[in-house]
Design an enzyme around this catalytic site. Structure first.
Site, PDB file in Angstrom:
ATOM      1  N   LEU A  69       0.835  -1.218   0.000  1.00 16.68           N
ATOM      2  CA  LEU A  69       0.000   0.000   0.000  1.00 16.68           C
ATOM      3  C   LEU A  69       0.865   1.261   0.000  1.00 16.68           C
ATOM      4  O   LEU A  69       0.388   2.345   0.316  1.00 16.68           O
ATOM      5  CB  LEU A  69      -0.944  -0.001   1.203  1.00 16.68           C
TER       6      LEU A  69
ATOM      7  N   ASP B 121       3.864   5.277  -7.021  1.00 16.53           N
ATOM      8  CA  ASP B 121       3.467   5.418  -5.614  1.00 16.53           C
ATOM      9  C   ASP B 121       3.615   6.860  -5.138  1.00 16.53           C
ATOM     10  O   ASP B 121       2.716   7.419  -4.504  1.00 16.53           O
ATOM     11  CB  ASP B 121       4.314   4.499  -4.730  1.00 16.53           C
TER      12      ASP B 121
HETATM   13  C1  GLA Z   1       5.775  -1.056  -6.220  1.00 15.42           C
HETATM   14  C2  GLA Z   1       6.619   0.064  -6.822  1.00 15.42           C
HETATM   15  C3  GLA Z   1       5.840   0.786  -7.929  1.00 15.42           C
HETATM   16  C4  GLA Z   1       5.252  -0.196  -8.931  1.00 15.42           C
HETATM   17  C5  GLA Z   1       4.527  -1.331  -8.230  1.00 15.42           C
HETATM   18  C6  GLA Z   1       4.071  -2.415  -9.175  1.00 15.42           C
HETATM   19  O1  GLA Z   1       4.687  -0.509  -5.545  1.00 15.42           O
HETATM   20  O2  GLA Z   1       6.998   0.994  -5.845  1.00 15.42           O
HETATM   21  O3  GLA Z   1       6.666   1.741  -8.555  1.00 15.42           O
HETATM   22  O4  GLA Z   1       6.240  -0.673  -9.796  1.00 15.42           O
HETATM   23  O5  GLA Z   1       5.326  -1.942  -7.233  1.00 15.42           O
HETATM   24  O6  GLA Z   1       3.089  -1.939 -10.043  1.00 15.42           O
END
Ligand code: GLA
Length: 395
Positions: free
Chosen positions: A131, A178
Site C-alpha cells: 500500500l 506510488d
Molecule cells: C511497487 C513500486 C511501484 C510499482 C509497483 C508495481 O509498488 O513501488 O513503482 O512498480 O510496485 O506496479
C-alpha cells in the site's frame, strides 16, 4: 484532515513544545497497470484514506531528529552529511531512517536547501503490505521540508525527487506510481497516469462501488524481493526486441501484435515478463475507457485478467494472494479483485457493490481463515486527497 491524537501528545512529550506543522501523505492501491510504471506505461492508482503523518518543528541546527512512534525508535542525522548513511554519532542509520535521509539527500542534490527539525512520525499505512507505506513516508518528509524551509516545488517534481531517494539512496528501483499517487490523490477518484509523459487525469469511481482492501498479512520487503530483477528482465527484453523494433525505448512502445511476432526471440523467463507488461499496458488503456464509460463489470473483469497475468507470467503472487482473489471473485457483488503493489505478499484490492461490501468483508475473512489458516485484515477505504500540510500552533 484530523491528525491522530497520539501524534500531538507524543510530540509534546518528547520535545516539550508543540509542532509548528503537521504533514500527511496517503498510501495507495493500484486498480490496474501492475508493474507497468517502470516500463513507461500507464497506471490507475487510487490514494487511500490511510496516511503517514509527520509532526515537525524547525530547529536552529542542521540536525533532523525523528521519532518513529510506531517503532518507538528515534534517530538524529545531520542533513548535510548523508552520503554514509550514518547518524550524528557515526552509527549506521536504521533502515526506516533511509527514507527521510534519502529524501533530504535527493532534495539537496537538486539544489533545494533544507533546515533541520524535530519531528515525530506515525502511519496508518501498514508496512510492507503493497500500500506504499514507504512512498507515503517519503512524500510526508518532502512536503514537510518544503513548508518548513519555505521554497515551493511543483508536485510532480517533488514526487520524482522522492522516487530518486528510493532508487538511489534506499536502493529499490521502483517506478513513479506510488509517489505520484501520494502527491496527487483526488477525493472520489482514481488517477490515470501516463508514466512517460507524466500527464494524468482523475477518473471518478462509481458511487455505488466500495474499495475493499484485504491484507494477506504476509509481509515482504521491496529491496529484498525480486522487484529489481523484474525490472532488469524488462530492460533486457527491450534490448533484445529493439534490434527488430528499432523505435522502441521501453516495453510501453511494443504493440501486442509486434510482441506476438517477435516473442520467439526472447529467452522463456524474459518472454513471460515482457508479455505481462505489453498486455497489461493495453489492458490498462482499455480498462480506463470502461471505467470512464461507467462499465464497472468489464473493468472488474480486466482487473481479474491482469491479476492472472501477474500470477502466471510476472510471477509476483503467492498462495495467500491467490486464495484471497479466488475467494473474492466467488462472492456476491465483487466486480474485480487483484493483488496491488509489487506483490510477493501484501494486499488485494477489490471493487465491490456497496450494498454487499460488509458481507463481502465478513465472508472473505471467514473463508480465508478456513483455507489459509490466517486472519486477513480488511479495510473499506475511500479515495482520498493527496499529501498536504497543516500549519499548527505558533513558533
Ligand atoms: C511497487 C513500486 C511501484 C510499482 C509497483 C508495481 O509498488 O513501488 O513503482 O512498480 O510496485 O506496479
Amino acid at each position: 484532515m484530523i491528525p491522530p491524537d497520539h501524534l500531538l501528545s507524543s510530540f509534546a512529550n518528547i520535545y516539550q513544545q508543540p509542532p509548528t506543522l503537521i504533514a500527511y501523505a496517503p498510501g495507495r492501491v493500484n486498480l490496474i497497470g501492475g508493474h507497468t510504471d517502470y516500463n513507461d506505461g500507464w497506471v490507475l492508482p487510487v490514494a487511500i484514506d490511510r496516511y503517514a503523518w509527520l509532526a515537525a518543528r524547525p530547529s536552529s541546527s542542521d540536525i533532523a531528529t525523528i521519532h518513529a512512534l510506531d517503532l518507538d525508535e528515534s534517530v538524529s542525522f545531520n542533513i548535510h552529511q548523508l552520503d554514509d548513511k550514518i547518524d550524528i554519532k557515526n552509527r549506521p542509520l536504521p533502515k526506516w531512517a533511509h527514507y527521510p535521509a534519502g529524501v533530504a539527500w535527493s532534495l539537496q542534490r537538486n539544489n533545494l536547501t533544507l533546515t533541520g527539525f524535530d519531528a515525530a512520525l506515525t502511519s496508518t499505512v501498514p508496512v510492507g503490505s503493497g500500500l506504499s507505506s514507504s512512498a507515503a513516508v517519503e512524500v510526508a518528509f518532502a512536503v514537510t521540508w518544503e513548508a518548513i524551509t519555505g521554497w515551493q516545488a511543483d508536485r510532480m517534481s517533488l514526487a520524482q525527487l522522492c522516487q530518486s531517494a528510493e532508487n538511489q539512496y534506499v536502493g529499490v528501483n521502483s517506478g513513479l506510481m506510488d509517489q505520484f499517487a501520494s502527491m496527487h490523490g483526488v477525493v472520489g477518484n482514481a488517477l490515470f497516469f501516463d508514466c512517460r509523459t507524466l500527464e494524468w487525469e482523475p477518473v471518478p469511481l462509481p458511487e455505488n462501488v466500495a474499495l475493499v482492501i484485504a491484507d494477506t498479512t504476509v509481509r515482504r520487503t521491496l529491496g529484498d524481493s525480486a522487484y529489481n530483477e523484474r525490472r532488469a528482465a524488462c530492460e533486457e527484453a527491450v534490448r533484445i526486441l529493439s534490434d527488430h523494433l528499432p523505435n522502441i525505448t521501453a516495453l510501453r512502445d511494443v504493440e501486442v501484435q509486434d510482441f506476438e511476432t517477435h516473442q520467439h526471440l526472447l529467452p522463456p523467463v524474459i518472454r513471460r515478463r515482457a508479455e505481462h507488461v505489453v498486455r497489461e499496458c493495453a489492458r490498462t488503456l482499455r480498462g480506463v475507457e470502461k471505467l470512464q464509460a461507467g462499465d464497472v463489470s468489464s473493468f472488474g473483469a480486466l482487473m481479474i485478467e491482469g491479476n492472472a497475468s501477474l500470477r502466471d507470467l510476472y510471477e509476483v503472487s503467492c498462495p495467500e494472494l491467490d486464495a484471497l482473489v479466488e475467494i473474492a471473485t466467488s462472492l456476491p457483488g465483487c466486480f474485480g479483485s487483484r493483488l496491488t503493489g509489487a506483490g510477493f505478499g501484501g494486499c488485494t484490492v477489490n471493487l465491490v457493490e456497496q450494498a454487499h461490501a460488509e458481507s463481502f468483508a465478513h465472508e472473505l475473512t471467514a473463508e480465508y481463515k478456513v483455507r489459509v489458516g490466517k486472519d486477513a485484515t480488511i479495510w473499506i477505504c475511500q479515495a482520498a486527497e493527496g499529501a498536504g500540510v497543516i500549519e499548527w500552533g505558533s513558533e
